[in-house]
Design an enzyme around this catalytic site. Structure first.
Site, PDB file in Angstrom:
ATOM      1  N   ASP A 257      44.891  78.284  27.744  1.00 16.13           N
ATOM      2  CA  ASP A 257      44.480  77.366  28.687  1.00 16.13           C
ATOM      3  C   ASP A 257      43.333  77.402  29.672  1.00 16.13           C
ATOM      4  O   ASP A 257      44.060  77.615  31.070  1.00 16.13           O
ATOM      5  CB  ASP A 257      44.909  76.636  27.874  1.00 16.13           C
ATOM      6  CG  ASP A 257      45.452  75.798  26.722  1.00 16.13           C
ATOM      7  OD1 ASP A 257      45.314  75.914  26.042  1.00 16.13           O
ATOM      8  OD2 ASP A 257      47.302  76.149  27.197  1.00 16.13           O
TER       9      ASP A 257
ATOM     10  N   ASP B 227      46.487  68.384  17.285  1.00  9.35           N
ATOM     11  CA  ASP B 227      48.067  67.754  18.324  1.00  9.35           C
ATOM     12  C   ASP B 227      48.742  67.327  17.743  1.00  9.35           C
ATOM     13  O   ASP B 227      48.219  65.615  17.113  1.00  9.35           O
ATOM     14  CB  ASP B 227      47.878  67.955  19.366  1.00  9.35           C
ATOM     15  CG  ASP B 227      46.806  69.048  20.254  1.00  9.35           C
ATOM     16  OD1 ASP B 227      46.793  70.214  19.494  1.00  9.35           O
ATOM     17  OD2 ASP B 227      45.911  68.482  21.270  1.00  9.35           O
TER      18      ASP B 227
END
Length: 250
Positions: free
Chosen positions: A11, A130
């Site tokens: 990330d 998500d």
């Protein structure tokens, strides 16, 4: 039977690898190019690079950094963040990505999934989902977990597959960064519902969690960040453990 894949995730924000808990409280976790090279050397099957603030900041993924990471690894490399068009994907593939991951834009512009699959082939189109359970249902969130949609997780996974996605990257927001284990229930639901590969993400804290994931669901890949970034164990050690548990890994 497909061999299971171990996939570290980078990330990235402002050129650095970061890691948080439940998508917030981000902390610096190192240099993405150095980490990518180390993970490839350790035996990672693939690598995922997510420019996690590109969409919220309404900008494109940093191509220069993608090129540096691609040059450092010799394994399949997926890139996501800030993608909104066929030309964006073409630029990322030209920079060295093997696959791309779309999330928020796929919800906003579902036709883009089909357009990308037509242009580049489903095999390089990953739809990231998500999700969080609210009032007994798993709902899809966008904008880095900030925005609740009206899409139910399993239904959206099935629709993404129908539109041309070649793979699902499923992250349970409530498990992300907690190191308490993968969300086995929703991973099982999604992996049973679709016929394309599912990568589970969020919650890996020890080697047993990977074993539980592969024994309890049909996920073909496990994505993790914290346990690798902070040296809890190496990818090689994890693979040896999984082999000892009779799980076929690459």
């Amino acid at each position: 039977m497909l061999k299971k894949r171990i996939i570290p995730c980078l990330d990235v924000s402002e050129g650095r690898t970061v890691k948080g808990v439940n998508f917030i409280s981000l902390a610096d976790a190192g240099d993405p190019v150095e980490q990518a090279q180390r993970y490839a050397d350790e035996g990672a099957d693939e690598l995922v690079f997510l420019d996690i603030t590109a969409t919220v900041e309404k900008r494109k993924t940093i191509l220069g950094l993608v090129e540096k990471v691609a040059a450092a690894v010799n394994i399949p490399f997926t890139v996501g963040g800030g993608i909104s068009s066929v030309s964006d994907v073409a630029a990322l593939l030209n920079a060295g990505a093997d696959k791309i991951s779309i999330n928020s834009i796929a919800v906003k512009n579902k036709q883009l999934i089909s357009d990308l699959a037509m242009a580049f082939g489903s095999q390089c189109i990953v739809v990231a989902i998500d999700t969080t359970m609210t009032e007994g249902k798993w709902w899809v969130y966008t904008e880095g977990g900030r925005t609740l949609t009206d899409l139910e997780c399993v239904s959206w996974a099935l629709e993404a597959e129908r539109l041309g996605a070649g793979e699902i990257l499923l992250t349970a927001i409530g498990s992300d960064g907690t190191q308490n284990g993968f969300a086995l229930d929703i991973t099982l639901e999604v992996s049973n519902a679709v016929s394309i590969p599912v990568i589970a993400s969020g919650g890996a804290g020890n080697m047993r969690h990977f074993r539980e994931l592969f024994y309890s669901t049909e996920a073909t890949g496990a994505l993790a960040a914290s346990v690798f970034h902070y040296g809890r164990f190496t990818i090689g050690e994890l693979k040896e453990y999984l082999k000892s548990e009779k799980i076929a890994v690459r």
